[in-house]
Design an enzyme around this catalytic site. Structure first.
Site, PDB file in Angstrom:
ATOM      1  N   PRO A  11     -51.813 -30.255  -4.131  1.00  0.00           N
ATOM      2  CG  PRO A  11     -50.440 -29.021  -5.506  1.00  0.00           C
ATOM      3  CD  PRO A  11     -51.582 -28.883  -4.554  1.00  0.00           C
ATOM      4  CD  GLU A  12     -52.583 -34.501   0.370  1.00  0.00           C
ATOM      5  OE1 GLU A  12     -52.179 -35.506   0.974  1.00  0.00           O
ATOM      6  OE2 GLU A  12     -53.772 -34.142   0.375  1.00  0.00           O
TER       7      GLU A  12
ATOM      8  NE  ARG B  45     -58.766 -22.173  -4.217  1.00  0.00           N
ATOM      9  CZ  ARG B  45     -59.488 -23.105  -3.617  1.00  0.00           C
ATOM     10  NH1 ARG B  45     -59.218 -23.460  -2.385  1.00  0.00           N
ATOM     11  NH2 ARG B  45     -60.469 -23.696  -4.239  1.00  0.00           N
TER      12      ARG B  45
END
Length: 270
Positions: A2-3, A108
């Site tokens: 996600p940016e 993660r």
DNA sequence: GTGATAACCTGCTCGC
DNA sequence: TGCGAGCAGGTTATCA
């Protein structure tokens, strides 16, 4: 990962779903990165904003829940009564007063949660030092040029630091530098280069928002849909493919522990 | 203060 | 088929 476009897409999807809702119960994974979720119990979600890649969920008690999605984080809402099999990757849950549950899932565990007094980001270094929003008027070629002059690190590394401009990650940095024809590893940025890089950053991020973000593997919108921008990438992840502009072969290099894809013909070292 | 690097973390891919 | 190594990458901590 996600940016800015992905986080903005999630923010827009979440806003009509959770504003005005009160957290009746909270649960978190045991890691200290997620236990701040518990501090939200009893509070009401008043607003949801964004700075760069950070989601800022305003509470009715003068605090904010700060959410960073890391690489694989996602937020979605589901009925509290769902009897789904336990998901080992759920890191936090907030039961809401409309019998739904807001779920933070992060495979993660690179994501993190914080609860701070509203606007007090001193304890979150990256957020405290973050640069201007790229889609707002205070991000200009001049501000970009000035910010880049403050460091001698590689141009791409500086973009990823969030200081010259907020919200740029590996995908959109590669895309913007390709559009601006700038060699990613150079350590200075001239004013003409800043004049090219500024609109490139704005354009690639706006296109990412318009396309609902980039789904390479994990990213999903609030509704569970994939983004669409992965079909519009010119450079990122295209090593070995012909450059869409000059047909030279795009190449991949690792600088500062980050894989970078670029065109050795269009983006020449100067 | 700045720059470089390791660590965190887990699924996936590749080679043997 | 199964196993191990390497890779991906945003942020933070540590070291030079």
């Amino acid at each position: 990962m996600p940016e800015l476009p992905e986080v903005e897409t999630i923010r827009r999807g979440l806003e009509p779903e959770i504003i005005g809702r009160t957290v009746t119960e909270a649960w978190s994974h045991g890691s200290a990165k997620f236990t701040p979720a518990l501090d939200v119990a009893g509070a009401q979600f008043e607003r949801i904003g964004r700075r760069g890649k950070y989601l800022l969920i305003g509470l009715d008690d003068g605090r904010e829940l700060v959410v960073h999605l890391g690489m694989t984080g996602a937020l979605h809402r589901r009925p509290t009564s769902d009897n789904l099999a336990p998901d080992p990757y759920t890191r936090a849950r907030w039961n809401l007063d409309d019998n739904t549950t807001l779920v933070f899932r992060d495979v993660r565990r690179f994501g993190r949660l914080r609860v701070v007094p509203t606007g007090d980001y001193e304890s979150i270094t990256t957020l405290a030092q973050i640069g201007p929003e790229p889609l707002e008027v205070d991000f200009t070629p001049a501000s970009l040029h000035a910010a880049m002059k403050k460091s001698s690190r590689r141009v791409k590394t500086q973009l990823l630091s969030q200081r010259p401009v907020a919200g740029v990650g590996n995908i959109y940095a590669d895309e913007a530098l390709w559009r601006a024809r700038i060699y990613p590893a150079q350590r200075t940025l001239s004013r003409p280069e800043a004049e090219r890089l500024h609109p490139a950053i704005v354009d690639v991020l706006q296109a990412g928002v318009d396309n609902g973000g980039t789904t390479l593997r994990d990213y999903r919108t609030v509704t569970g849909d994939t983004g669409d921008h992965q079909h519009h990438l010119d450079c990122y992840g295209q090593a070995g493919e012909p450059c869409p502009r000059c047909t030279a072969e795009l190449v991949s290099r690792v600088w500062d522990a980050r894989t970078t894809t670029f065109c050795p013909t269009c983006q020449r070292r100067r």
